[in-house]
Design a protein around this motif. Structure first.
Motif, PDB file in Angstrom:
ATOM      1  N   TRP A 179      68.592 -68.016-128.818  1.00 12.02           N
ATOM      2  CA  TRP A 179      69.123 -67.545-127.544  1.00 12.02           C
ATOM      3  C   TRP A 179      70.411 -66.752-127.757  1.00 12.02           C
ATOM      4  N   GLY A 180      71.270 -67.236-128.659  1.00 16.79           N
ATOM      5  CA  GLY A 180      72.518 -66.531-128.958  1.00 16.79           C
ATOM      6  C   GLY A 180      72.270 -65.128-129.476  1.00 16.79           C
ATOM      7  N   ILE A 181      71.232 -64.960-130.264  1.00 12.95           N
ATOM      8  CA  ILE A 181      70.874 -63.632-130.762  1.00 12.95           C
ATOM      9  C   ILE A 181      70.470 -62.736-129.597  1.00 12.95           C
ATOM     10  N   GLU A 182      69.691 -63.270-128.666  1.00 14.49           N
ATOM     11  CA  GLU A 182      69.278 -62.494-127.493  1.00 14.49           C
ATOM     12  C   GLU A 182      70.473 -62.109-126.630  1.00 14.49           C
ATOM     13  N   VAL A 183      71.446 -63.005-126.507  1.00 10.93           N
ATOM     14  CA  VAL A 183      72.654 -62.712-125.737  1.00 10.93           C
ATOM     15  C   VAL A 183      73.417 -61.562-126.380  1.00 10.93           C
ATOM     16  N   ARG A 184      73.579 -61.614-127.682  1.00  9.03           N
ATOM     17  CA  ARG A 184      74.305 -60.540-128.376  1.00  9.03           C
ATOM     18  C   ARG A 184      73.572 -59.200-128.256  1.00  9.03           C
ATOM     19  N   LYS A 185      72.247 -59.215-128.332  1.00  8.61           N
ATOM     20  CA  LYS A 185      71.468 -57.988-128.150  1.00  8.61           C
ATOM     21  C   LYS A 185      71.674 -57.428-126.742  1.00  8.61           C
ATOM     22  N   ALA A 186      71.638 -58.316-125.750  1.00 10.25           N
ATOM     23  CA  ALA A 186      71.813 -57.884-124.363  1.00 10.25           C
ATOM     24  C   ALA A 186      73.208 -57.303-124.140  1.00 10.25           C
ATOM     25  N   CYS A 187      74.211 -57.894-124.770  1.00  6.72           N
ATOM     26  CA  CYS A 187      75.576 -57.360-124.668  1.00  6.72           C
ATOM     27  C   CYS A 187      75.629 -55.944-125.240  1.00  6.72           C
ATOM     28  N   LEU A 188      75.003 -55.736-126.375  1.00 10.27           N
ATOM     29  CA  LEU A 188      74.971 -54.403-126.976  1.00 10.27           C
ATOM     30  C   LEU A 188      74.239 -53.417-126.070  1.00 10.27           C
ATOM     31  N   ASP A 189      73.098 -53.839-125.533  1.00 10.17           N
ATOM     32  CA  ASP A 189      72.312 -52.972-124.652  1.00 10.17           C
ATOM     33  C   ASP A 189      73.088 -52.562-123.408  1.00 10.17           C
ATOM     34  N   LYS A 190      73.893 -53.476-122.884  1.00 11.92           N
ATOM     35  CA  LYS A 190      74.651 -53.218-121.664  1.00 11.92           C
ATOM     36  C   LYS A 190      76.076 -52.733-121.933  1.00 11.92           C
ATOM     37  N   SER A 191      76.415 -52.606-123.205  1.00 10.03           N
ATOM     38  CA  SER A 191      77.758 -52.155-123.609  1.00 10.03           C
ATOM     39  C   SER A 191      78.864 -53.018-123.011  1.00 10.03           C
ATOM     40  N   VAL A 192      78.669 -54.329-123.070  1.00 11.65           N
ATOM     41  CA  VAL A 192      79.704 -55.269-122.634  1.00 11.65           C
ATOM     42  C   VAL A 192      80.013 -56.211-123.791  1.00 11.65           C
ATOM     43  N   ASN A 193      81.204 -56.778-123.758  1.00  4.39           N
ATOM     44  CA  ASN A 193      81.557 -57.748-124.794  1.00  4.39           C
ATOM     45  C   ASN A 193      81.613 -59.145-124.180  1.00  4.39           C
ATOM     46  N   LEU A 194      81.798 -60.132-125.020  1.00  9.67           N
ATOM     47  CA  LEU A 194      81.782 -61.511-124.538  1.00  9.67           C
ATOM     48  C   LEU A 194      82.990 -61.841-123.663  1.00  9.67           C
ATOM     49  N   HIS A 195      84.099 -61.114-123.837  1.00 12.81           N
ATOM     50  CA  HIS A 195      85.240 -61.304-122.936  1.00 12.81           C
ATOM     51  C   HIS A 195      84.844 -60.918-121.515  1.00 12.81           C
ATOM     52  N   THR A 196      84.139 -59.809-121.379  1.00 13.36           N
ATOM     53  CA  THR A 196      83.682 -59.350-120.067  1.00 13.36           C
ATOM     54  C   THR A 196      82.729 -60.362-119.450  1.00 13.36           C
ATOM     55  N   VAL A 197      81.808 -60.870-120.255  1.00  9.18           N
ATOM     56  CA  VAL A 197      80.852 -61.871-119.774  1.00  9.18           C
ATOM     57  C   VAL A 197      81.591 -63.119-119.306  1.00  9.18           C
ATOM     58  N   SER A 198      82.531 -63.592-120.102  1.00  5.83           N
ATOM     59  CA  SER A 198      83.253 -64.817-119.747  1.00  5.83           C
ATOM     60  C   SER A 198      84.035 -64.652-118.442  1.00  5.83           C
ATOM     61  N   GLU A 199      84.662 -63.501-118.256  1.00  6.93           N
ATOM     62  CA  GLU A 199      85.391 -63.243-117.007  1.00  6.93           C
ATOM     63  C   GLU A 199      84.433 -63.170-115.824  1.00  6.93           C
ATOM     64  N   ALA A 200      83.298 -62.525-116.027  1.00  7.81           N
ATOM     65  CA  ALA A 200      82.342 -62.339-114.937  1.00  7.81           C
ATOM     66  C   ALA A 200      81.729 -63.653-114.462  1.00  7.81           C
ATOM     67  N   ILE A 201      81.511 -64.587-115.362  1.00  4.38           N
ATOM     68  CA  ILE A 201      80.857 -65.844-114.964  1.00  4.38           C
ATOM     69  C   ILE A 201      81.847 -66.981-114.736  1.00  4.38           C
ATOM     70  N   GLY A 202      83.126 -66.733-115.013  1.00  5.05           N
ATOM     71  CA  GLY A 202      84.141 -67.734-114.711  1.00  5.05           C
ATOM     72  C   GLY A 202      84.279 -68.870-115.696  1.00  5.05           C
ATOM     73  N   HIS A 203      83.938 -68.614-116.958  1.00  2.43           N
ATOM     74  CA  HIS A 203      84.109 -69.622-118.010  1.00  2.43           C
ATOM     75  C   HIS A 203      84.928 -69.005-119.136  1.00  2.43           C
ATOM     76  N   SER A 204      85.584 -69.843-119.900  1.00  2.00           N
ATOM     77  CA  SER A 204      86.470 -69.336-120.944  1.00  2.00           C
ATOM     78  C   SER A 204      85.691 -68.656-122.067  1.00  2.00           C
ATOM     79  N   TYR A 205      86.351 -67.726-122.713  1.00  4.95           N
ATOM     80  CA  TYR A 205      85.772 -67.017-123.849  1.00  4.95           C
ATOM     81  C   TYR A 205      85.392 -67.999-124.953  1.00  4.95           C
ATOM     82  N   SER A 206      86.255 -68.972-125.209  1.00  5.76           N
ATOM     83  CA  SER A 206      85.967 -69.931-126.286  1.00  5.76           C
ATOM     84  C   SER A 206      84.739 -70.780-125.962  1.00  5.76           C
TER      85      SER A 206
END
Length: 84
Positions: A14-41
């Motif tokens: 699943w983590g691999i799929e998440v990283r692929k989706a981030c690349l496809d959408k040109s977003v990083n995990l900081h952006t994802v964490s802010e958008a969903i309201g959970h910490s980056y760590s």
């Protein structure tokens, strides 16, 4: 999240799929964490397969929704998936 064709995968896959989706959408995990309201760590721990919170499935579903990952249903390696 309503999914008709569920594919059960472990956290690592699943983590691999998440990283692929981030690349496809040109977003990083900081952006994802802010958008969903959970910490980056918390996000990076979950994606790396280190489940540190009991609400990991809720967080994973939020990540799926944000990134448009709709065919994955996450389970912990030590807990078998519920197959209806």
């Amino acid at each position: 999240m309503s999914v008709t064709n569920e594919t059960f995968v472990g956290l690592q896959e699943w983590g691999i799929e998440v990283r692929k989706a981030c690349l496809d959408k040109s977003v990083n995990l900081h952006t994802v964490s802010e958008a969903i309201g959970h910490s980056y760590s918390a996000i990076t721990s979950l994606i790396s397969g280190r489940v540190v919170k009991t609400n990991y499935l809720e967080v994973a579903k939020k990540i799926n929704e944000y990134l448009g990952i709709s065919v994955l249903h996450i389970y912990r390696p030590d807990v078998p998936p519920h197959i209806p």
